[in-house]
Structures are given as C-alpha cells and as structure tokens.
Design an enzyme around this catalytic site. Structure first.
Site, PDB file in Angstrom:
ATOM      1  N   LYS A   1      39.397 -46.239   5.376  1.00 42.67           N
ATOM      2  CA  LYS A   1      40.273 -45.991   6.534  1.00 42.67           C
ATOM      3  C   LYS A   1      39.475 -45.420   7.729  1.00 42.67           C
ATOM      4  O   LYS A   1      38.549 -45.639   7.557  1.00 42.67           O
ATOM      5  CB  LYS A   1      41.186 -45.057   5.440  1.00 42.67           C
ATOM      6  CG  LYS A   1      41.565 -43.211   6.793  1.00 42.67           C
ATOM      7  CD  LYS A   1      41.995 -42.859   5.485  1.00 42.67           C
ATOM      8  CE  LYS A   1      43.296 -41.577   6.647  1.00 42.67           C
ATOM      9  NZ  LYS A   1      43.711 -40.406   5.446  1.00 42.67           N
TER      10      LYS A   1
ATOM     11  N   SER B   1      48.032 -40.195   5.299  1.00 40.40           N
ATOM     12  CA  SER B   1      47.540 -40.820   6.525  1.00 40.40           C
ATOM     13  C   SER B   1      46.205 -41.772   6.290  1.00 40.40           C
ATOM     14  O   SER B   1      46.899 -42.774   6.770  1.00 40.40           O
ATOM     15  CB  SER B   1      46.519 -39.891   7.300  1.00 40.40           C
ATOM     16  OG  SER B   1      45.687 -39.417   6.422  1.00 40.40           O
TER      17      SER B   1
ATOM     18  N   SER C   1      46.916 -36.484   1.775  1.00 42.75           N
ATOM     19  CA  SER C   1      46.724 -38.405   2.218  1.00 42.75           C
ATOM     20  C   SER C   1      46.377 -39.654   1.361  1.00 42.75           C
ATOM     21  O   SER C   1      46.424 -40.244   1.401  1.00 42.75           O
ATOM     22  CB  SER C   1      45.952 -38.224   3.627  1.00 42.75           C
ATOM     23  OG  SER C   1      46.424 -37.495   4.707  1.00 42.75           O
TER      24      SER C   1
END
Length: 392
Positions: free
Chosen positions: A35, A112, A136
């Site tokens: 990420k 996210s 997330s």
C-alpha cells in the site's frame, strides 16, 4: 510497478525500480504489493494525494514490514493504490481512480487499502500489505472475498508509514487462501501472548441481528458449520448500551487525531481534496480537545467492557460488515449511509486494540461478504489457526 500489465488498475504507475529480496526463506516464491503509505526504498510514497506525492522524497529505506517480507524471500512487484490519505472505506480515489474489485466488478473494491486488495484478488500478486485504522483492511477483504487481518494494536511496527490516527493505526495484510495467509503471518507477527488452545466461541448476537435478511442468509451456512465443529457458540452482546454514542466517540477521536497529524499540512497547502475527504477535514477541524477528552473516556469504558467480554480465551464470531460492497454508481448519500452503518461492525476491535480476522464467507447478489473472528490481544496467530480448524 514491476509487472508487465495491471488490468485491475491496482498499482501506482511508478518507474520500475527493482527491489532485492532474499533468495530463499519462508515466503520464497511469493510476490507482494505494498500500500502506498509504506516506504519502499527507491520509490516515493504518495499516500493517495498528488500534493503528498509531489512532496515525497524517494525513500532510502524500507518500512519494517516491507523489509520483513523481503528478508523472508518474497518478491516486491509494486506499490498499490490507496484511498486519499487513507481516509475512506471505498477506494474511489478522486485523483488516481478506482481499482477494480475482481470479485464484483460493478462494486467498489473497498478502501483505503484498495489497490492491495484488488491486486491480490486479481491474482497480480500472492499477498499484500495494507493498513487498517477504521476498517481499511477488513472492509476490502470482505468486499473482495479475501483473508485479511487487523492485528493487535502495535503488533507490527509502523515506522516509515504515513500515520492517520495514531492510536488506531495498524499494519494489516491480505491473501487469497488461508495457508498462504498463515505463512505471511508467521513472518510479520510476533509470538502470541494469549492462549487460545481451548477457545470459548461466542457469536455477536446484536450485530447479526442488524444484518439485512440477505446477509443473514448468506452467513448462516458458515455459522452452522462452525457450530457443527465446535458446538453452538454462546450468544454475546457487543453493545450492551446504545451504539450511537460509542460510534460518535470513535468518529470524534479519530478525526481529532487525524487533524493533529495532518491539520497543519492541510491549512498550509490547501490541497484540492476529493469531496468526501474535504468534508471529513472540515468536520475534524471542529472537534475540540474537550470533545476528544470525553471521547477517550467513552472509548476506555467500551474497550474495558469488550475486553472483559472476551476474557483470556474468548473468540467472537461477528459479521465483517453489514453486506457486500456498495455499487460503483451508488449515490453519495447511499455511500455515506453504508459507511456509518459499517462502523457498528468495525468499531469494536479498533476501539479496543484487538485482532480481527476476516474470512470469505458467502455471497449476496453474487458479491462477496465476509465473516470475522475477534480475539484477545496477542492472539493473532492463533486466530488464523482457529480459522483453519473451523474450516474457514
């Protein structure tokens, strides 16, 4: 990105800088994505925002979980998209686009950690790192039909990772199958401090009662299978008092922490933000220290009660969220309503700092929905082993 193509739109289009990994180890042969909140040496860290990306230097060292995966023999293949500043449940980044949900292409991938979940679900890599502040990792895992873990708070170091709300932030991860997930966990997680050799299984009766009928029907076979293996889980109540004030405390405290971290940058740079993120910054600006202090009291009271509910060996079987991923064309009002309801399911582990493992559990209208196991602090590895024993 170090792949020839990205049909899921999961990766940031950074120049392909090779990242050496150990030639062998427990994760040899596996590929992974990171990420774009975590530093990877040779790459910028964009945090889902073009201003942050422009201001980011090229990282000189890896974030600790990245280094751990490389040292274990896994091969890095790229930095994955994140929702803007990691502050959204859906993954619909206004600047860089929306990664594909390979399990339900007409629906959001979840945020996210959107790119990480998308890349794993699409088979572009075997495993991926994400972060989980308010949900997330757990929401994208449920939405994309993956295994995902929000670990015990503090279990995995977050150095060289953009903070969001520091008393909630965790490093989580994804895989498509439980065996691979367990291999990744053995590298990233410390030894457990809790003992689940004789777990006491409970079911979150009040949260299951909140589910729409279609979600209840989708999860019922998994609950029945768990009962057939372990005996009927005892019913438990997650929210003995009203849930609303607890969510309000969660929202206020998280927003207060986010503004403490990013407020000065926001005021000085005046970045153009996607509308939902801009609205959250506007709200965060209004949260006072007195409100945050009151929220901390509510958090402490809830966390103490929730930890006491689990005790030393309790494991709570709970829905991951209330249903499948929202559709890409859902209205802003519909998305906002979904997010607020989802927090009833996501808040308990986040407020309490406890590990929550999400497993694929069924489908609603052809789209995945997840089930979860929440255990005592320091039971992360054993939750994964328990999931295997329960056939999850």
């Amino acid at each position: 990105m170090l792949l020839p193509e990205d049909p899921a739109r999961a990766f940031m289009p950074y120049p392909a800088v090779p990242v050496p990994n150990a030639p062998d180890g427990p994760l040899a042969g596996l590929t992974f994505a990171v990420k774009d909140l975590f530093d990877v040496a040779g790459y910028r860290t964009g945090c889902g925002n073009p201003v942050k990306l422009a201001q980011s230097p090229v990282a000189e060292r890896h974030a600790p979980p990245v280094q751990a995966l490389l040292d274990a023999g896994a091969r890095f293949v790229g930095k994955a998209h994140t929702e803007e500043l990691a502050w959204s449940l859906y993954g619909t980044n206004a600047h860089f686009g929306t990664p594909l949900n390979p399990a339900a292409p007409d629906r959001v991938p979840g945020g996210s950690s959107s790119g990480s979940a998308s890349a794993v679900a699409a088979g572009l890599c075997d495993i991926a790192l994400g972060s989980d502040t308010g949900g997330s990792v757990r929401a994208p895992a449920s939405f994309c039909g993956l295994y995902g873990l929000r670990p015990t708070f503090g279990a995995i170091a977050l150095d060289e990772c953009m903070p969001l709300a520091p008393t909630f932030d965790t490093c989580g991860f994804f895989a498509r199958d439980l065996a691979t997930f367990g291999r990744m966990a053995s590298v990233l997680l410390p030894a457990d401090t809790a003992d689940l050799s004789m777990p006491h299984l409970m079911v979150a009766a009040d949260l299951f009662a909140r589910l729409p009928a279609a979600s209840q029907a989708a999860l019922a076979p998994r609950l029945a299978a768990i009962g057939a293996i372990s005996g009927e889980p005892a019913p438990a109540i997650v929210y003995p008092d009203a849930q609303g004030p607890i969510y309000d405390a969660f929202r206020k405290l998280q927003s207060y922490e986010i503004y403490a971290v990013h407020g000065a940058w926001f005021e000085q740079q005046k970045p153009v933000l996607g509308p939902p993120i801009a609205e959250r910054f506007a709200y965060a600006r209004t949260v006072t220290e007195a409100q945050a202090a009151e929220a901390r009291i509510i958090r402490t009271r809830f966390a103490e009660g929730f930890r006491a509910l689990l005790g030393a060996r309790g494991v709570l079987v709970s829905p991951a969220v209330q249903g499948p991923a929202p559709r890409l064309d859902d209205s802003p009002q519909g998305l906002d309503a979904y997010r607020h309801e989802a927090m009833a399911f996501l808040c308990p582990a986040g407020l309490s700092g406890l590990p929550q493992l999400v497993v694929p559990a069924g489908t609603v209208d052809g789209a995945p929905i997840g089930l979860s196991l929440i255990g005592p602090a320091g039971s992360d590895r054993q939750l994964i082993a328990l999931a295997a024993r329960l056939g999850l």
